[in-house]
Structures are given as C-alpha cells and as structure tokens.
Design an enzyme around this catalytic site. Structure first.
Site, PDB file in Angstrom:
ATOM      1  N   ASP A 179     -31.338  14.385 -23.592  1.00  0.00           N
ATOM      2  CA  ASP A 179     -31.207  13.725 -24.893  1.00  0.00           C
ATOM      3  C   ASP A 179     -30.942  12.240 -24.695  1.00  0.00           C
ATOM      4  O   ASP A 179     -30.013  11.671 -25.261  1.00  0.00           O
ATOM      5  CB  ASP A 179     -30.081  14.374 -25.704  1.00  0.00           C
ATOM      6  CG  ASP A 179     -30.157  14.005 -27.184  1.00  0.00           C
ATOM      7  OD1 ASP A 179     -31.215  13.502 -27.611  1.00  0.00           O
ATOM      8  OD2 ASP A 179     -29.173  14.221 -27.903  1.00  0.00           O
ATOM      9  N   ALA A 236     -17.164   9.214 -35.795  1.00  0.00           N
ATOM     10  CA  ALA A 236     -18.534   9.493 -36.229  1.00  0.00           C
ATOM     11  C   ALA A 236     -18.687  10.981 -36.450  1.00  0.00           C
ATOM     12  O   ALA A 236     -17.934  11.807 -35.923  1.00  0.00           O
ATOM     13  CB  ALA A 236     -19.548   9.001 -35.190  1.00  0.00           C
ATOM     14  N   GLY A 269     -21.911  13.947 -36.536  1.00  0.00           N
ATOM     15  CA  GLY A 269     -23.312  14.222 -36.266  1.00  0.00           C
ATOM     16  C   GLY A 269     -23.681  15.638 -36.632  1.00  0.00           C
ATOM     17  O   GLY A 269     -22.924  16.361 -37.299  1.00  0.00           O
ATOM     18  N   GLY A 270     -24.854  16.061 -36.170  1.00  0.00           N
ATOM     19  CA  GLY A 270     -25.375  17.374 -36.523  1.00  0.00           C
ATOM     20  C   GLY A 270     -24.620  18.506 -35.876  1.00  0.00           C
ATOM     21  O   GLY A 270     -24.631  19.633 -36.384  1.00  0.00           O
ATOM     22  N   MET A 271     -23.962  18.253 -34.742  1.00  0.00           N
ATOM     23  CA  MET A 271     -23.289  19.332 -34.024  1.00  0.00           C
ATOM     24  C   MET A 271     -21.786  19.135 -33.918  1.00  0.00           C
ATOM     25  O   MET A 271     -21.077  20.089 -33.616  1.00  0.00           O
ATOM     26  CB  MET A 271     -23.885  19.492 -32.626  1.00  0.00           C
ATOM     27  CG  MET A 271     -25.286  20.036 -32.621  1.00  0.00           C
ATOM     28  SD  MET A 271     -25.836  20.465 -30.943  1.00  0.00           S
ATOM     29  CE  MET A 271     -25.838  18.859 -30.194  1.00  0.00           C
ATOM     30  N   THR A 273     -18.083  16.337 -34.631  1.00  0.00           N
ATOM     31  CA  THR A 273     -17.421  15.152 -35.167  1.00  0.00           C
ATOM     32  C   THR A 273     -16.605  14.532 -34.037  1.00  0.00           C
ATOM     33  O   THR A 273     -15.926  15.243 -33.286  1.00  0.00           O
ATOM     34  CB  THR A 273     -16.504  15.509 -36.343  1.00  0.00           C
ATOM     35  OG1 THR A 273     -17.282  16.126 -37.359  1.00  0.00           O
ATOM     36  CG2 THR A 273     -15.838  14.260 -36.909  1.00  0.00           C
ATOM     37  N   VAL A 274     -16.694  13.203 -33.898  1.00  0.00           N
ATOM     38  CA  VAL A 274     -16.013  12.501 -32.806  1.00  0.00           C
ATOM     39  C   VAL A 274     -14.788  11.784 -33.373  1.00  0.00           C
ATOM     40  O   VAL A 274     -14.872  11.089 -34.387  1.00  0.00           O
ATOM     41  CB  VAL A 274     -16.957  11.490 -32.126  1.00  0.00           C
ATOM     42  CG1 VAL A 274     -16.230  10.789 -30.978  1.00  0.00           C
ATOM     43  CG2 VAL A 274     -18.190  12.196 -31.623  1.00  0.00           C
ATOM     44  N   LYS A 287     -14.432  15.174 -28.993  1.00  0.00           N
ATOM     45  CA  LYS A 287     -15.633  15.642 -29.683  1.00  0.00           C
ATOM     46  C   LYS A 287     -15.413  17.094 -30.096  1.00  0.00           C
ATOM     47  O   LYS A 287     -15.361  17.987 -29.242  1.00  0.00           O
ATOM     48  CB  LYS A 287     -16.842  15.517 -28.757  1.00  0.00           C
ATOM     49  CG  LYS A 287     -18.140  15.899 -29.429  1.00  0.00           C
ATOM     50  CD  LYS A 287     -19.299  15.543 -28.525  1.00  0.00           C
ATOM     51  CE  LYS A 287     -20.547  15.312 -29.324  1.00  0.00           C
ATOM     52  NZ  LYS A 287     -21.632  14.845 -28.489  1.00  0.00           N
TER      53      LYS A 287
END
Length: 710
Positions: A142, A26, A28-30, A32-33, A48
């Site tokens: 979060d 995946a 995301g904004g901060m 990549t996994v 991550k």
C-alpha cells in the site's frame, strides 16, 4: 489538521492500562489514529485503533497479529517502527512510532509538480526503506503519499507496514488490498503481490511527484483499477514538457504491467535510481516543477561530489494536513520548515584501474603503447573517425603483434629432415585420432544413459551404475520427507540423461526428513509459546484449558509431545493452558450463628472475617449473621467473606399509656418501634386505655404492647 472530537469517548482514557489517549489525529476506512502517551515509558506514540467491525473479525485479527510480528522485526531509519499491538474484547490496536510532522500528500497538495531533483530527493529514502523491508521478507502492498511521513527533523519514513504481508506467506488471493490509485495490476487480477508490486506503486507515486496528478482517473474505483491493468502509464513529459527522457524511462520501467519487467526489489531500484541521478545534468535535474516562485529549493542529490557529506532538501511550509485516510498522520505546526536528510550511501566514482586486462598492451608490455607507434589518433582524426579508448587499445595490441613477427627467414631448412618430421607428425596424429575414437566411442569417454536408481539402496544403485560403465560414484547426503534414510533420492545428472562415463554420477542419498527439537513452552504465556513453536518449525495443536490453583490464567501447564523430542516440520504440539484458580460460588450464611457461618465458609475454602461493628436487628438474634460481603458471585480459594453480626433487638423505654385514648396511644407506641395489640373491655365504648402490659420499664424493639380499652 484534523481537530479533536470533544465527545470521542476514547480521548482521556487509558488503553490496556498503558496508553493514555491524548487527541484524535485521523480516521480512515479501517482505523482511527490517536496521539497517545505510553505512560510506562513516558513517550508519545501513535495509537492506531481498528474499527469495531474489524476488531471482532478473528481471522483479520490473527492475520494482523502475524504481520505485526513480522513488521516489528524491521528496524530502519526510513521505516515507521511498530512498538506493540493488542487485541481484546473492546479494542484491537497497533502502537507505532510517533512522527511529528506531515505526509508526502501534504507536499504534493502544496507544491504540485516537483522538479526531478526534488522528486528524486524524496523518492531515494522511500526506496531505501522499501529495500530494507524487501530484504527482511516484507511487502508493503500500500505504497502511497499518505503512507510517507516527514518529521520536523527531516526524516522520511514509510508507515503502515502493520497491514503488509510476509513474502514467504504471500498467496494468490481474491482480496484487493492497496489504494486503487496506486495498486499494481497483478493485485487487481488477484494474482498476489510481491516486492515488485511495491515498485509499481512507487512508480505511480514518482509520476505524481513529477506531474502533480495521478495517471489514471475514473468515476468509480473499479474503473481506475482496470486502467492499471489495461492502460500504459503515460510519460510524465506529456504533462510537464521539458522533463528529461531519463525520468520518462524510469517511470516506464517501474510501472511495467508484467512484474518480471520491473526492478526485482527495492535494492535493485535504488541502484538504478542513484545511477540515473548521477547521470543527469543540473539543468535536467531542475527541469519542470511548479512555476511558483515560492517553490522549495532542493539541495544536490546522490550525484554530488564524493566530498559532500550531508545533502539536504528544504520542503518549505505545508499549510494543510491530509485527513480521512487510513494512514498515520501526525499533526504539527504547519508553519515549520522541515529538512530531508541526504541518502545514507551517496553515489561515488571508483578510481580507474591501472590495468583492466591481462593482455592490455598499454600496461603489460614495457615500453610499448600507443605512442610507441606514432600518433595514430591523428590519422583517425584526419579520416573523420575518432577511436574510443577500447578501440585504441585493440589497435595498439595489433600493432605490437605485428612488430613482434619476423619479416625474414634467417636460414633454409633441410628438405629430407622436414619430410621425416611431417611423417612423424602424421603418425602421431593418427594414433591420437584412433585413441580419441576408442575413448569417445567405447572407452571411458563414451556416452551412457544414467539409470533410474530412485529409492534404491546405495549398494543396489552402485551396481546398476557400474553396469552402465560409471565408475566414479560420489555421494552427497540430503534431507527428504518421503525417501527413507540410506536410499537414493535422485542423481546428478538425472535418470535418463546422457553422461560421459569418466565424468561419473553423483548420488543424493536421503538422510530422512529434517527433524526439529520440541522447545520447552510449559510455563510460558500462550502467545509466547505459539511463537516459540513457530520458530522451531512446529505448529500449535489443540489448546485445552484447565483450572489451576497456583498457575495464573493464560500460562501453559503442559505440552504434548514433551520437550527434547524431535519431529518433522509442521508437527502439531498440543498444549494445556491454565484458566486460573477454580471459581467458588459464595453461599448465603445470613441468619446463621457466628460459628455455623464460619464453618460453612471454611469448608468451601473461603476465609470468613468478622466486621468490627455489630448492628441491632429486631429479627436476627444476637450473635447471628445479619449481613455478608459479598452476598453472592464467585471467589477463588482463599477469598474473604466479611460477616456483620447482629446485636439483637434494641431495648426501648415503654411509656405509660393508661388514661390516654386508644388511637393516640397506639400511634405513639408504634412510632417507638413497638407492635400494639388492643383489647376492648365492655365494648370499649369510651376508647380509654384502662390497663397496659407491660407498663413501664424497657422492652425489645418490635415487641408487642397490649392495651386494654374501656
């Protein structure tokens, strides 16, 4: 499920010589996994990797490092474990436990609204994980469905604790952390967050589990954020009629705007949640939810009987994996059915005590109880008023008292004797009143004002307190950063307060500041030394770097102040850290003789090595250096420079060119590696070679052959 991008350069590479990147999960904004393998421990992990713009932000990397250290100390079956972290010139990353399954977002997308039984079955392990984090001093900040992972084996785990902050370091900040759909009002207002902020986000998540949608919507994120500050979260029953009132009340309690009105932490919420679960009827637990006949069936929750050892909930199939979120989302077979395990501590009912009160008539008075005075419940039933157990117990006690009181005087008293007794009583009471008046007005029971003895010596303080009539003056030792040792910090009661003299005043005497031992950090890597100083309540001071021929780079060479000394909290310790051996520029020794080249290298601390094969050279004499490896750059002391020696020019057989034309002879000689000099005799009219020097034999390659042409 997020598909691998074939041209992703990280796939197939190894990070820090340990983590082999297998596939992309995946983005995301901060970060990549990736799904990766720890080649050292031979296990799959979730890697991550932060985006480059964050990986170069030193302040962000330092904060992430501190929070990763804190989060890594948390070990709980419902929290994704952080195994490692790293930051280098190319990447900054977190290494997390690999969860083969799906996220709670996938469950919501598939099932939409869930029943209270299903929602509580999912929420219970989430809150249990938060409770463990809060007890360890961590706040998630979060909490959202994308950060709740469900493994194939049924474990529910909270992920992404690497971006949380320790409670003890939480400060008010203008930075808005958290996903806007679940963010607590205090975070929007920049007031900082604590454990109660996680409770709010969990409340929004419970609302979404019950209704299938979030409570607030807007065209832009800031509109949703302001709705969290301004608007109350609606009752879930307004969206899904038939939900029990307890679920509305639980959502309202968890999402109060004022943090003081919410549960204090995860442990407090877990207790309330399991109590609500135990009070709901099976019909109420199964109210609402998706009307799809294929909706999953959830097993009993914490309200089950005490002999229920394992409680499970089948989640059914999840067809789609959520993507594009900054969470750890591990792809798996969407056709698999996963099982959520029961809570670790199911609710149970304690056996009733045989005697709850000391004066309980039913148990304290043998033979006396409700039945000893007839069927009093029948009277109450006749009047239409049913008594509770407590009321029945109180009435039985009253009747027992009435039964114990005599109704008839057994004898007549003597009048004169009674008068003497009354006079004696009055005199005694008068004496007691006079004594009490003196005791409370002028004696030890009188009120006196506690004087200010701050910064006074114990002797001076005792004198001042004695002057006010205080004789009982115990002392306690306390540490204080400002007040000198042996002097009074404050008193209990405080200065200016009124106190009965006989009660005395406790003096808190300073022992000076708390001093902490400087640990031994020389010889440790710099990160380990920094952690040791922090654990010892000290701080890292300046870090000086120096070359050292024996100590590897990054190892602490020395410290100031030295180990064994004691200093106050936060005192800085300066460190000298090794940069490794001193670099030595490699000189050029090409053209030098073998002996001269060796001497030049040895004088610099380098080791010369002679290559086994020598090469011919028309320009470099035999026995001199023809080439070297490396040619330039830096080496450390003891580094090796390999020298290739020249065999001198190659000897070539000289052909006889007499009688040949000058042009053809010149070309043939040059092809053999000779240089040609042409001299014309009588103008060289015919162009024929008449003489040659040398003529025949062998000559060094590159030597000059002289042709005389007529």
């Amino acid at each position: 499920m997020v598909q691998d991008v074939p041209n992703d350069p990280l796939i197939g590479s190894t990070i820090d010589d340990r983590y082999l990147v297998l596939s992309k999960v995946a983005r995301g904004g901060m970060s990549t996994v990736y799904l990766a393998k720890d080649v050292r421990l031979n296990r799959n992990i979730a890697l991550k990797i932060l985006h480059p713009h964050l990986a170069t932000d030193n302040a962000f990397i330092e904060r992430l490092q501190r929070e990763a250290w804190s989060a890594a100390s948390l070990s709980h079956p419902h929290v994704v474990q952080i195994h490692d972290h790293g930051a280098g010139a190319a990447h900054a990353y977190l290494v997390l436990e690999y969860i083969d399954g799906h996220t709670l977002r996938d469950v919501i997308n598939k099932e939409h609204a869930l029943t209270p039984r299903q929602a509580l079955d999912l929420l219970d392990p989430i809150v249990e994980g938060l409770a463990a984090a809060h007890a360890a001093g961590l706040v998630h900040r979060d909490v959202k469905p994308e950060n709740v992972l469900i493994s194939r084996s049924g474990w529910v785990k909270i992920g992404d604790f690497g971006l949380s902050r320790a409670v003890t370091t939480t400060t008010n900040t203008g930075t808005l952390l958290g996903t806007v759909g679940y963010i607590a009002p205090e975070l929007v207002n920049g007031e900082g967050g604590d454990a109660r902020s996680d409770i709010y986000s969990a409340g929004i998540m419970l609302y979404e589990l019950l209704t299938g949608e979030q409570p607030f919507h807007g065209q832009v994120p800031i509109a949703v954020a302001m709705a969290h500050v301004r608007d109350a979260v609606p009752a879930p029953s307004t969206i899904v009629p038939g939900l029990p009132a307890e679920m509305d009340e639980l959502v309202r309690y968890m999402t109060e705007k004022d943090p003081d009105n919410r549960p204090a932490n995860g442990a407090s919420l877990l207790e309330d949640l399991r109590h609500i679960w135990a009070t709901l009827t099976p019909a109420e637990l199964d109210a609402g939810g998706s009307k799809d006949s294929s909706a999953p069936e959830f097993a009993a929750g914490p309200s089950a009987a005490a002999d229920t050892a394992a409680l499970t909930s089948a989640l059914g199939r999840v067809e789609d994996q959520a993507a594009g979120t900054d969470v750890i989302e591990i792809s798996g077979d969407s056709r698999a059915t996963t099982v959520i395990t029961a809570p670790t501590y199911p609710t149970s009912i304690l056996p009733a005590s045989s005697r709850l009160y000391v004066d309980d008539t039913e148990s304290a008075v043998p033979g006396v109880g409700p039945d000893a005075f007839g069927d009093y419940d029948s009277d109450d039933a006749a009047s239409g008023q049913a008594l509770s157990k407590r009321e029945a117990r109180a009435e039985a006690k009253t009747r027992a008292k009435a039964a114990a009181q005599p109704t008839k005087t057994l004898g007549t008293g003597h009048p004169r004797r009674r008068a003497i007794i009354w006079v004696a009583v009055v005199v005694v009471l008068g004496i007691l009143a006079a004594f009490a008046g003196w005791f409370l007005a002028l004696g030890p029971g009188a009120l006196a004002t506690v004087p200010d003895v701050h910064n006074k010596s114990v002797t001076q303080a005792q004198k001042l307190l004695n002057e006010q009539g205080f004789e009982r003056l115990p002392t306690t030792d306390v540490f204080d950063e400002l007040v000198a040792a042996g002097t009074v910090v404050d008193t209990d009661p405080a200065a200016g307060a009124s106190q009965r003299r006989f009660l005395g005043v406790t003096m808190h005497v300073s022992r000076g500041p708390v001093l902490y031992n400087v640990p031994q950090v020389a010889g440790k890597p710099l990160p380990e030394a920094t952690t040791a100083l922090t654990d010892a309540h000290l701080a890292l001071g300046t870090v000086a770097e120096a070359f050292d021929e024996k100590v590897p780079a990054g190892i602490v060479l020395s410290q100031d102040p030295p180990t064994g000394t004691e200093f106050r909290n936060g005192t800085k310790v300066n460190l000298a850290v090794s940069k490794g051996p001193t670099p030595i520029p490699v000189p050029s020794v090409v053209g030098k003789t073998d002996a001269a080249a060796k001497t030049a290298l040895k004088d610099l601390g380098l080791v010369p090595a002679i290559a086994p094969e020598q090469l011919n050279s028309p320009t470099v004499p035999a026995g001199s250096v023809l080439s070297q490896t490396p040619e330039s750059g830096n080496l450390t002391a003891g580094g090796t420079v390999t020298l290739t020696l020249s065999k001198g020019p190659k000897m070539v057989k000289v052909p006889d060119m007499v009688g040949k034309q000058a042009g053809a002879a010149t070309a043939e000689l040059k092809a053999l590696g000779f240089n040609v000099s042409v001299e014309n005799l009588l103008g060289g009219f015919f162009g024929t070679v008449r003489f040659q020097d040398p003529q025949g034999g062998e000559a060094p390659e590159g030597s000059i052959i002289t042709l005389k042409v007529i």
